[in-house]
Scaffold this motif. Structure first.
Motif, PDB file in Angstrom:
ATOM      1  N   GLY A 298      11.227 -13.530 -14.335  1.00 31.71           N
ATOM      2  CA  GLY A 298      12.093 -14.701 -14.278  1.00 31.71           C
ATOM      3  C   GLY A 298      11.579 -15.658 -13.201  1.00 31.71           C
ATOM      4  O   GLY A 298      10.448 -15.533 -12.733  1.00 31.71           O
TER       5      GLY A 298
ATOM      6  N   ASP B 221      11.759 -15.200  -7.871  1.00 32.57           N
ATOM      7  CA  ASP B 221      10.853 -14.932  -6.752  1.00 32.57           C
ATOM      8  C   ASP B 221      10.116 -16.194  -6.315  1.00 32.57           C
ATOM      9  O   ASP B 221      10.024 -16.512  -5.131  1.00 32.57           O
TER      10      ASP B 221
ATOM     11  N   GLY C 133      12.747  -5.965  -8.699  1.00 31.52           N
ATOM     12  CA  GLY C 133      12.536  -5.445 -10.049  1.00 31.52           C
ATOM     13  C   GLY C 133      12.875  -3.973 -10.184  1.00 31.52           C
ATOM     14  O   GLY C 133      13.215  -3.495 -11.262  1.00 31.52           O
TER      15      GLY C 133
ATOM     16  N   ARG D 136      10.432 -12.602  -0.350  1.00 32.87           N
ATOM     17  CA  ARG D 136      11.863 -12.915  -0.500  1.00 32.87           C
ATOM     18  C   ARG D 136      12.716 -11.642  -0.534  1.00 32.87           C
ATOM     19  O   ARG D 136      12.239 -10.562  -0.838  1.00 32.87           O
TER      20      ARG D 136
ATOM     21  N   ASP E 234      17.917 -13.207 -13.640  1.00 36.45           N
ATOM     22  CA  ASP E 234      17.256 -14.531 -13.636  1.00 36.45           C
ATOM     23  C   ASP E 234      16.688 -14.852 -15.017  1.00 36.45           C
ATOM     24  O   ASP E 234      16.723 -15.994 -15.459  1.00 36.45           O
TER      25      ASP E 234
ATOM     26  N   TYR F 223       9.670  -3.095 -16.754  1.00 38.97           N
ATOM     27  CA  TYR F 223      10.281  -4.424 -16.580  1.00 38.97           C
ATOM     28  C   TYR F 223      10.262  -5.207 -17.900  1.00 38.97           C
ATOM     29  O   TYR F 223      11.290  -5.716 -18.346  1.00 38.97           O
TER      30      TYR F 223
ATOM     31  N   GLU G 149      20.573  -9.211  -9.730  1.00 39.60           N
ATOM     32  CA  GLU G 149      19.284  -8.593 -10.057  1.00 39.60           C
ATOM     33  C   GLU G 149      19.130  -8.497 -11.568  1.00 39.60           C
ATOM     34  O   GLU G 149      20.096  -8.173 -12.281  1.00 39.60           O
ATOM     35  N   HIS G 150      17.936  -8.777 -12.025  1.00 44.88           N
ATOM     36  CA  HIS G 150      17.616  -8.744 -13.460  1.00 44.88           C
ATOM     37  C   HIS G 150      18.499  -9.694 -14.266  1.00 44.88           C
ATOM     38  O   HIS G 150      18.769  -9.437 -15.443  1.00 44.88           O
TER      39      HIS G 150
HETATM   40  C1  GLA Z   1      11.204  -9.141 -10.232  1.00 50.74           C
HETATM   41  C2  GLA Z   1      10.957 -10.415 -11.049  1.00 50.74           C
HETATM   42  C3  GLA Z   1      12.121 -11.392 -10.889  1.00 50.74           C
HETATM   43  C4  GLA Z   1      13.455 -10.725 -11.152  1.00 50.74           C
HETATM   44  C5  GLA Z   1      13.565  -9.415 -10.370  1.00 50.74           C
HETATM   45  C6  GLA Z   1      14.803  -8.653 -10.718  1.00 50.74           C
HETATM   46  O1  GLA Z   1      11.184  -9.426  -8.869  1.00 50.74           O
HETATM   47  O2  GLA Z   1       9.764 -11.027 -10.659  1.00 50.74           O
HETATM   48  O3  GLA Z   1      11.931 -12.499 -11.747  1.00 50.74           O
HETATM   49  O4  GLA Z   1      13.660 -10.521 -12.504  1.00 50.74           O
HETATM   50  O5  GLA Z   1      12.444  -8.569 -10.582  1.00 50.74           O
HETATM   51  O6  GLA Z   1      15.928  -9.343 -10.352  1.00 50.74           O
END
Ligand code: GLA
Length: 394
Positions: A171, A174, A339, A30, A39, A224, A36-37
């Protein structure tokens, strides 16, 4: 490219298991336009599935034995369905075991499977190769054993598997994007309710271009999970001040600002980023709908600044990639994607300027870091699917 991957995985399956596969599944990686960050902070995200896939060739067997062959690594892993499951040293195996554990917990009756798989989603590049594996496998089990799971449940199983067997407290973005992807559509997902809507991913004269820093990360060690803890602490403090607040969605910048001293500098900046980013996604969806790509690009740059300076999940190489296009008139927006701590930048670039841009940045990047830049001109594609349905005979 898709067909070639299917053919290679099918051939690999035949070689390993001396039989034709019964099914072939494709599960995509995806991208994320913006959001971003957020979810895992009850925000909105705007991802889409892309034409890079993990492909699985699969057959049932009668003896309860599960054998996975990772073609790209030339590694196999076998175990019996009745064995007690627990995470193992090989990370790729845990993507499967975690999903199977979820299925077992739901009490589903299953048989053993032989699986050969291979991926065109680069690993550790921020394109969610792990979610593609988890969701592809869950989708396959659901289809083959007729488990009656919805797409949403498949995505949630993938996410839970990541939490429990991989150790990344991710989150839902993805897995949701991998399963729900639709050709030429981005998904506006409300990560609080899991309500979603599709929007046209038509950028007219502009194209999406990914620039891969080749800086690899695993979110098990990247910071993360630390970010998740920091924002959780922040939200707990904010809730004490504003009892009506349930999630970050209910907060505005002024409220965060007012509690700055108590939050402390780091947590204050994390929370500020989250509140701003949630709003930026809403603004970006409006810009997309209005075909105001200049505004969309401006929001992408603003996201990058926030991710880099306040959320602190970028890295020197990605900052360099974004800064290198900032003043390029052919680039409307760019930012770190996924991430972070490496991976790709996503760029909104004038179509006719894409090749020239890749050439320029590749040269500058090589000079600066001595790393060979990789560029992906991605297309927005369909989510996890049974390939054999449309392409019988392969
Ligand atoms: C990673 C996580 C997602 C999301 C992104 C940041 O891809 O798996 O759940 O938090 O980072 O947006």
């Amino acid at each position: 490219m898709k067909k070639k991957l299917v053919q290679q995985v099918t051939a690999s399956f035949k070689e390993q298991f001396n039989a034709e596969p019964g099914y072939v599944f494709l599960s995509p990686g995806r991208i994320n336009i913006i959001g971003e960050h957020v979810d895992y902070n009850d925000g909105f995200v705007l991802p889409a599935a892309i034409n890079k896939y993990v492909c699985f060739a699969v057959s049932e067997n009668e003896d309860g034995q599960n054998t996975f062959f990772a073609k790209d690594l030339n590694e196999s892993y076998s175990f019996n369905l009745n064995d007690e499951l627990k995470p193992v040293d090989k990370m790729w195996v845990n993507f499967f075991l975690g999903v199977l554990q979820q299925m077992k917990e739901r009490g589903f009756a299953m048989k053993g499977l032989n699986i050969a798989f291979s991926s065109t989603v680069p690993m550790g590049a921020g394109l969610s190769s792990s979610a593609a594996v988890e969701c592809g496998y869950a989708f396959a089990l659901n289809k083959i054993f007729d488990l009656g799971l919805t797409k949403e449940e498949i995505a949630l199983i993938g996410q839970k598997s990541e939490h429990t067997y991989v150790g990344v407290n991710c989150g839902i973005m993805d897995q949701f994007a991998s399963v729900f992807g639709k050709k030429n559509k981005v998904i506006k997902l409300d990560c609080n309710t899991l309500e979603y809507e599709y929007h046209n991913a038509d950028f007219k004269d502009y194209a999406l271009l990914l620039l891969d820093s080749k800086v690899k990360h695993t979110h098990l060690t990247s910071g993360y999970n630390d970010r998740r803890n920091e924002v959780e602490q922040g939200l707990a403090i904010l809730k004490q001040h504003y009892p009506e607040v349930k999630t970050f969605r209910d907060l505005n910048e002024a409220q965060v600002e007012a509690v700055k001293d108590e939050l402390g500098d780091v947590i204050y900046r994390r929370c500020l980023f989250v509140v701003r980013e949630i709003q930026r996604v809403l603004d970006a969806v409006a810009a997309l709908e209005n075909q105001d790509f200049a505004e969309l690009g401006r929001l992408m740059y603003a996201t990058h600044t926030g991710l880099s300076k306040n959320y602190e999940v970028s890295c020197e190489e990605i900052d360099f990639l974004v800064d290198s296009v900032r003043n390029d008139e052919n680039v409307l927006g760019a930012r770190m994607m996924g991430g972070g701590f490496g991976g790709c930048s996503i760029n909104l670039v004038k179509k006719e300027a894409v090749n020239g841009l890749i050439e320029r940045i590749a040269k500058e990047y090589k000079e600066k870091f001595n790393i060979k830049l990789e560029a992906y001109k991605v297309k927005i594609a369909k989510g996890t699917t049974l390939y054999t349905e449309q392409h019988a005979g392969i």
